[in-house]
Design a protein around this motif. Structure first.
Motif, PDB file in Angstrom:
ATOM      1  N   ASN A  86      18.706  25.662   7.087  1.00 56.15           N
ATOM      2  CA  ASN A  86      18.501  24.213   7.230  1.00 56.15           C
ATOM      3  C   ASN A  86      19.780  23.408   7.055  1.00 56.15           C
ATOM      4  OD1 ASN A  86      15.687  24.107   7.705  1.00 56.15           O
ATOM      5  ND2 ASN A  86      15.302  24.621   5.567  1.00 56.15           N
ATOM      6  N   LYS A  87      20.938  24.082   7.026  1.00 58.81           N
ATOM      7  CA  LYS A  87      22.192  23.373   6.736  1.00 58.81           C
ATOM      8  C   LYS A  87      22.575  22.434   7.873  1.00 58.81           C
ATOM      9  CE  LYS A  87      24.481  26.236   3.293  1.00 58.81           C
ATOM     10  NZ  LYS A  87      24.374  27.727   3.367  1.00 58.81           N
ATOM     11  N   ASP A  88      23.052  21.221   7.483  1.00 53.92           N
ATOM     12  CA  ASP A  88      23.607  20.256   8.453  1.00 53.92           C
ATOM     13  C   ASP A  88      22.648  20.019   9.627  1.00 53.92           C
ATOM     14  OD1 ASP A  88      26.817  21.938   8.065  1.00 53.92           O
ATOM     15  OD2 ASP A  88      25.877  20.385   6.836  1.00 53.92           O
ATOM     16  N   PHE A 110      20.978   3.205   6.810  1.00 50.52           N
ATOM     17  CA  PHE A 110      20.891   4.460   6.067  1.00 50.52           C
ATOM     18  C   PHE A 110      21.793   4.379   4.841  1.00 50.52           C
ATOM     19  CE2 PHE A 110      24.986   6.141   7.340  1.00 50.52           C
ATOM     20  CZ  PHE A 110      25.187   5.679   8.630  1.00 50.52           C
ATOM     21  N   GLN A 111      21.472   5.212   3.840  1.00 49.54           N
ATOM     22  CA  GLN A 111      22.207   5.232   2.566  1.00 49.54           C
ATOM     23  C   GLN A 111      23.619   5.764   2.782  1.00 49.54           C
ATOM     24  OE1 GLN A 111      23.257   4.198  -0.493  1.00 49.54           O
ATOM     25  NE2 GLN A 111      21.049   4.301  -0.962  1.00 49.54           N
ATOM     26  N   ARG A 112      24.598   5.027   2.236  1.00 49.51           N
ATOM     27  CA  ARG A 112      25.989   5.488   2.361  1.00 49.51           C
ATOM     28  C   ARG A 112      26.551   5.935   1.013  1.00 49.51           C
ATOM     29  NH1 ARG A 112      28.838   4.476   6.865  1.00 49.51           N
ATOM     30  NH2 ARG A 112      27.720   3.554   8.645  1.00 49.51           N
ATOM     31  N   GLU A 113      25.872   5.578  -0.063  1.00 46.53           N
ATOM     32  CA  GLU A 113      26.321   6.000  -1.389  1.00 46.53           C
ATOM     33  C   GLU A 113      25.776   7.392  -1.678  1.00 46.53           C
ATOM     34  OE1 GLU A 113      25.820   1.941  -3.704  1.00 46.53           O
ATOM     35  OE2 GLU A 113      25.981   3.680  -5.057  1.00 46.53           O
ATOM     36  N   ASP A 114      26.715   8.324  -1.944  1.00 45.10           N
ATOM     37  CA  ASP A 114      26.301   9.711  -2.123  1.00 45.10           C
ATOM     38  C   ASP A 114      25.842   9.941  -3.566  1.00 45.10           C
ATOM     39  OD1 ASP A 114      27.852  12.955  -1.371  1.00 45.10           O
ATOM     40  OD2 ASP A 114      25.880  12.357  -2.113  1.00 45.10           O
ATOM     41  N   ARG A 115      24.617   9.512  -3.856  1.00 44.89           N
ATOM     42  CA  ARG A 115      24.040   9.686  -5.195  1.00 44.89           C
ATOM     43  C   ARG A 115      22.573  10.058  -5.008  1.00 44.89           C
ATOM     44  NH1 ARG A 115      26.048   5.490  -8.255  1.00 44.89           N
ATOM     45  NH2 ARG A 115      24.991   4.078  -6.821  1.00 44.89           N
ATOM     46  N   ASP A 116      22.114  11.095  -5.749  1.00 44.97           N
ATOM     47  CA  ASP A 116      20.728  11.555  -5.582  1.00 44.97           C
ATOM     48  C   ASP A 116      19.720  10.445  -5.851  1.00 44.97           C
ATOM     49  OD1 ASP A 116      21.300  14.952  -6.821  1.00 44.97           O
ATOM     50  OD2 ASP A 116      21.112  14.173  -4.771  1.00 44.97           O
ATOM     51  N   VAL A 117      18.666  10.410  -5.063  1.00 45.72           N
ATOM     52  CA  VAL A 117      17.525   9.535  -5.339  1.00 45.72           C
ATOM     53  C   VAL A 117      16.820  10.138  -6.558  1.00 45.72           C
ATOM     54  CG1 VAL A 117      15.324   8.645  -4.440  1.00 45.72           C
ATOM     55  CG2 VAL A 117      17.274   8.951  -2.897  1.00 45.72           C
ATOM     56  N   ALA A 118      16.481   9.315  -7.542  1.00 46.86           N
ATOM     57  CA  ALA A 118      15.887   9.824  -8.796  1.00 46.86           C
ATOM     58  C   ALA A 118      14.549  10.509  -8.528  1.00 46.86           C
ATOM     59  CB  ALA A 118      15.684   8.662  -9.758  1.00 46.86           C
ATOM     60  N   ALA A 119      14.313  11.593  -9.271  1.00 45.32           N
ATOM     61  CA  ALA A 119      13.014  12.275  -9.172  1.00 45.32           C
ATOM     62  C   ALA A 119      11.904  11.273  -9.500  1.00 45.32           C
ATOM     63  CB  ALA A 119      12.980  13.451 -10.133  1.00 45.32           C
ATOM     64  N   ASN A 167      23.330  18.658  -0.259  1.00 38.79           N
ATOM     65  CA  ASN A 167      23.155  17.824   0.944  1.00 38.79           C
ATOM     66  C   ASN A 167      21.693  17.763   1.384  1.00 38.79           C
ATOM     67  OD1 ASN A 167      25.869  17.389   0.948  1.00 38.79           O
ATOM     68  ND2 ASN A 167      26.329  18.824   2.621  1.00 38.79           N
ATOM     69  N   MET A 168      20.807  18.262   0.541  1.00 42.72           N
ATOM     70  CA  MET A 168      19.375  18.238   0.844  1.00 42.72           C
ATOM     71  C   MET A 168      18.636  17.602  -0.327  1.00 42.72           C
ATOM     72  SD  MET A 168      18.989  22.165   2.119  1.00 42.72           S
ATOM     73  CE  MET A 168      20.180  22.904   3.218  1.00 42.72           C
ATOM     74  N   MET A 169      17.402  17.168  -0.047  1.00 40.59           N
ATOM     75  CA  MET A 169      16.522  16.651  -1.103  1.00 40.59           C
ATOM     76  C   MET A 169      15.102  17.063  -0.762  1.00 40.59           C
ATOM     77  SD  MET A 169      16.559  12.586  -0.148  1.00 40.59           S
ATOM     78  CE  MET A 169      15.350  12.099  -1.385  1.00 40.59           C
ATOM     79  N   CYS A 170      14.185  16.947  -1.741  1.00 38.03           N
ATOM     80  CA  CYS A 170      12.818  17.427  -1.557  1.00 38.03           C
ATOM     81  C   CYS A 170      11.806  16.381  -1.993  1.00 38.03           C
ATOM     82  CB  CYS A 170      12.578  18.678  -2.413  1.00 38.03           C
ATOM     83  SG  CYS A 170      13.680  20.042  -2.057  1.00 38.03           S
ATOM     84  N   THR A 171      10.611  16.456  -1.398  1.00 41.29           N
ATOM     85  CA  THR A 171       9.485  15.665  -1.898  1.00 41.29           C
ATOM     86  C   THR A 171       8.309  16.612  -2.141  1.00 41.29           C
ATOM     87  OG1 THR A 171       8.658  15.150   0.353  1.00 41.29           O
ATOM     88  CG2 THR A 171      10.110  13.517  -0.698  1.00 41.29           C
ATOM     89  N   ASP A 172       7.441  16.160  -3.044  1.00 40.26           N
ATOM     90  CA  ASP A 172       6.259  16.938  -3.396  1.00 40.26           C
ATOM     91  C   ASP A 172       5.383  17.146  -2.156  1.00 40.26           C
ATOM     92  OD1 ASP A 172       4.203  17.604  -5.834  1.00 40.26           O
ATOM     93  OD2 ASP A 172       3.179  16.696  -4.122  1.00 40.26           O
ATOM     94  N   SER A 173       4.882  18.378  -2.002  1.00 42.67           N
ATOM     95  CA  SER A 173       4.092  18.705  -0.798  1.00 42.67           C
ATOM     96  C   SER A 173       2.653  19.076  -1.142  1.00 42.67           C
ATOM     97  CB  SER A 173       4.749  19.889  -0.083  1.00 42.67           C
ATOM     98  OG  SER A 173       4.972  20.937  -1.028  1.00 42.67           O
ATOM     99  N   ILE A 216      21.325  11.813   3.947  1.00 42.05           N
ATOM    100  CA  ILE A 216      22.174  11.207   4.983  1.00 42.05           C
ATOM    101  C   ILE A 216      23.554  10.805   4.445  1.00 42.05           C
ATOM    102  CG2 ILE A 216      22.352   9.362   6.701  1.00 42.05           C
ATOM    103  CD1 ILE A 216      19.257   9.273   6.689  1.00 42.05           C
ATOM    104  N   ALA A 217      23.605  10.309   3.194  1.00 46.02           N
ATOM    105  CA  ALA A 217      24.871   9.787   2.638  1.00 46.02           C
ATOM    106  C   ALA A 217      26.061  10.748   2.802  1.00 46.02           C
ATOM    107  CB  ALA A 217      24.689   9.404   1.180  1.00 46.02           C
ATOM    108  N   PRO A 218      25.871  12.050   2.541  1.00 39.36           N
ATOM    109  CA  PRO A 218      27.020  12.961   2.668  1.00 39.36           C
ATOM    110  C   PRO A 218      27.569  13.043   4.096  1.00 39.36           C
ATOM    111  CG  PRO A 218      25.264  14.019   1.406  1.00 39.36           C
ATOM    112  CD  PRO A 218      24.690  12.772   2.000  1.00 39.36           C
ATOM    113  N   TYR A 219      26.795  12.559   5.067  1.00 46.09           N
ATOM    114  CA  TYR A 219      27.202  12.677   6.487  1.00 46.09           C
ATOM    115  C   TYR A 219      27.613  11.338   7.091  1.00 46.09           C
ATOM    116  CZ  TYR A 219      25.065  17.258   6.005  1.00 46.09           C
ATOM    117  OH  TYR A 219      24.750  18.531   5.580  1.00 46.09           O
ATOM    118  N   ALA A 220      27.741  10.314   6.249  1.00 50.01           N
ATOM    119  CA  ALA A 220      28.065   8.975   6.759  1.00 50.01           C
ATOM    120  C   ALA A 220      29.362   8.989   7.576  1.00 50.01           C
ATOM    121  CB  ALA A 220      28.163   7.988   5.606  1.00 50.01           C
TER     122      ALA A 220
END
Ligand SMILES: O=C(O)c1[nH]c2ccc(F)cc2c1NC(=O)[C@H]1C[C@@H]1c1ccccc1
Length: 232
Positions: A86-88, A110-119, A167-173, A216-220
């Motif tokens: 799933n890279k890039d 889109f988000q440009r600040e490279d900081r994780d969205v809080a759990a 460079n990835m994030m997850c949501t509950d499924s 997205i931020a890491p790819y701005a």
């Protein structure tokens, strides 16, 4: 989208349907007047054909005031994307012309600040992907709210077992989830696109396999450079 609801018509005016021969393949979203962001995996079985991009739509089939199918001038899969992981997993599509912006067609920042969205942050995701385990394909846009889960939880041995990079994030499924056909769409948190639904094949609605998004931020910088280079 599994166990979500029909979206309020045209309240997500950034949503795009990537189509081949009139068939919805993946989601995407408008990041600039002439540019749509989606997932690179979605080009895997297109054998070089270019997508067409439907903007301003709620229903995939019914006539709607601002619905319009755009030709694509060029497609730019991220150079690091590949079929093995799933890279890039990002795809930029340059439309043949600037989209006509109106109430039903709008750019999503889109988000440009490279900081994780809080759990536990609740974000929303929309798409024309499958809506049940029989693979029913909806005509209308569906949406669902999902909480972000931490990378540590998502990387647990019994979940994605260390494959989730920074460079990835997850949501509950658990129960409610994205599914096939939703890939390429945006994960929207606080009105800003934080992630893109990855398009690798994945089971949907199973809490052991959280949904995976490309942050997205890491790819701005990559996004800006492609848009700037292709006389965009
Ligand atoms: O959605 C995905 O995850 C995904 N990943 C891919 C990789 C290669 C690839 F050639 C396609 C895809 C694809 N989309 C699909 O198969 C879309 C066609 C299926 C679909 C499901 C629901 C509603 C409409 C249509």
């Amino acid at each position: 989208i599994l166990r979500g609801s029909v979206a309020r018509p045209h309240l997500k005016p950034y949503m795009a349907s990537l189509q081949l021969d009139g068939q919805h393949i993946c989601g995407g979203f408008l990041i600039a007047e002439q540019w749509v962001l989606s997932a690179a995996h979605c080009t895997e079985e297109t054998d070089g054909k270019l997508f067409q991009v439907l903007l301003g739509a709620h229903s995939l089939t019914e006539p709607e005031p601002h619905k319009r199918l755009y030709q694509v001038r060029a497609q730019f899969p991220h150079p690091g994307s590949n079929i093995h992981n799933n890279k890039d997993d990002l795809l930029l599509l340059q439309l043949e012309e600037k989209a006509e912006l109106n109430a039903d067609v709008r750019v999503l920042p889109f988000q440009r600040e490279d900081r994780d969205v809080a759990a536990d942050t609740v974000c929303e995701v929309a798409g024309w992907g499958t809506i049940d385990h029989s693979g029913t394909r909806p005509d209308k846009l569906h949406q669902v709210e999902r909480p972000v889960i931490s990378r540590d939880v998502c990387n647990h041995r019994t979940r994605h077992d260390g494959t989730i990079t920074r460079n990835m994030m997850c949501t509950d499924s658990r129960r409610k989830d994205t599914c096939k056909g939703d890939s390429g769409g945006p994960l929207v948190c606080g009105g800003v696109a934080e992630g893109v639904v990855t398009a690798g094949s994945r089971v949907c609605g199973n809490y052991k396999k959280p949904a995976i998004y490309t942050r997205i931020a890491p790819y701005a910088d990559w996004i800006d450079s492609v848009m700037a280079s292709a006389d965009g």
